[in-house]
Scaffold this motif. Sequence first.
Motif, PDB file in Angstrom:
ATOM      1  N   ALA A 115     -82.250 -28.296  31.931  1.00  7.56           N
ATOM      2  CA  ALA A 115     -80.819 -26.736  31.598  1.00  7.56           C
ATOM      3  C   ALA A 115     -79.697 -27.884  30.320  1.00  7.56           C
ATOM      4  N   TYR A 116     -79.627 -29.025  30.758  1.00  7.77           N
ATOM      5  CA  TYR A 116     -78.343 -29.784  29.013  1.00  7.77           C
ATOM      6  C   TYR A 116     -80.064 -29.331  27.958  1.00  7.77           C
ATOM      7  N   MET A 122     -79.639 -26.043  27.144  1.00  8.71           N
ATOM      8  CA  MET A 122     -78.245 -25.488  26.661  1.00  8.71           C
ATOM      9  C   MET A 122     -77.789 -26.313  25.004  1.00  8.71           C
ATOM     10  N   SER A 123     -78.790 -27.489  24.676  1.00  9.15           N
ATOM     11  CA  SER A 123     -78.692 -28.112  23.587  1.00  9.15           C
ATOM     12  C   SER A 123     -79.674 -27.723  22.386  1.00  9.15           C
ATOM     13  N   SER A 136     -77.745 -24.098  21.293  1.00 12.79           N
ATOM     14  CA  SER A 136     -76.229 -24.319  20.625  1.00 12.79           C
ATOM     15  C   SER A 136     -77.182 -24.369  19.147  1.00 12.79           C
ATOM     16  N   PHE A 142     -79.286 -19.195  26.574  1.00  9.78           N
ATOM     17  CA  PHE A 142     -78.441 -19.604  27.223  1.00  9.78           C
ATOM     18  C   PHE A 142     -78.158 -19.085  28.965  1.00  9.78           C
ATOM     19  N   CYS A 202     -80.772 -21.599  30.784  1.00  8.82           N
ATOM     20  CA  CYS A 202     -79.437 -22.545  31.358  1.00  8.82           C
ATOM     21  C   CYS A 202     -78.194 -21.884  32.486  1.00  8.82           C
ATOM     22  N   VAL A 203     -77.886 -21.258  32.906  1.00  9.20           N
ATOM     23  CA  VAL A 203     -77.039 -21.288  33.712  1.00  9.20           C
ATOM     24  C   VAL A 203     -77.650 -21.067  34.862  1.00  9.20           C
TER      25      VAL A 203
END
Length: 206
Positions: free
Chosen positions: A138-139, A142-143, A146, A186, A189-190
């Motif tokens: 998940a992280y 997100m990374s 981004s 994203f 990731c959720v």
Amino acid sequence: MGSLGNGRNGSEPGIQMPVMGGNAVLEPTTSSVPRCPRLEMAMVATRVAALVMALLSMLLMISAKQRGILIIFGIEIPLYANWSLSDSLEFLVGISAAAAAYSLAQLLSIAHKALKKVPVVPSRRYAWMLLAADQVFAYAMMSAGSAAAAVANLNRTGIRHTALPNFCKPLPRFCDFSAASIVCAFIGCVFLATSALIDVIWLSNL
């Protein structure tokens, strides 16, 4: 050594307890892990969604290629945009592929356990491993999302106070596909974070 039964007339089956020196000693038994059909369905749903989003993110970014012409002060400059020309976009493709492979492996594991009719989460240790892995991916998503979003925003807005223009005008397909890929990352990731939350619920029930 003898045995004791819990039947009323001695003929009914009961719990066998070895008697040693006149004292009854209970043999340790392994408690079965409870099954939670709703949690299992929720786990399958979130992992399927995470798999789909990761695959879409990867495929959309790989498809982000386009040629165009940029005109600056009347001068035509040929442009070629490709996701492989940016480290951030390559990072998103790699992480999306890894997240898709992880989600697929978890779904295959769930299917295997379902065929064997055993609990999806057999122990607390397994639940902790799932929680750690879900959070890592998940992280990571997100990374990667981004980092790619920063590049996509720069392509769309250009650099202020310089002659660097908006590249998305001559390369709209590339920018649109990149943006869609980032959105899917994203969303994926959720869903991975939701899977981690389900892991926490599993831990509370074990």
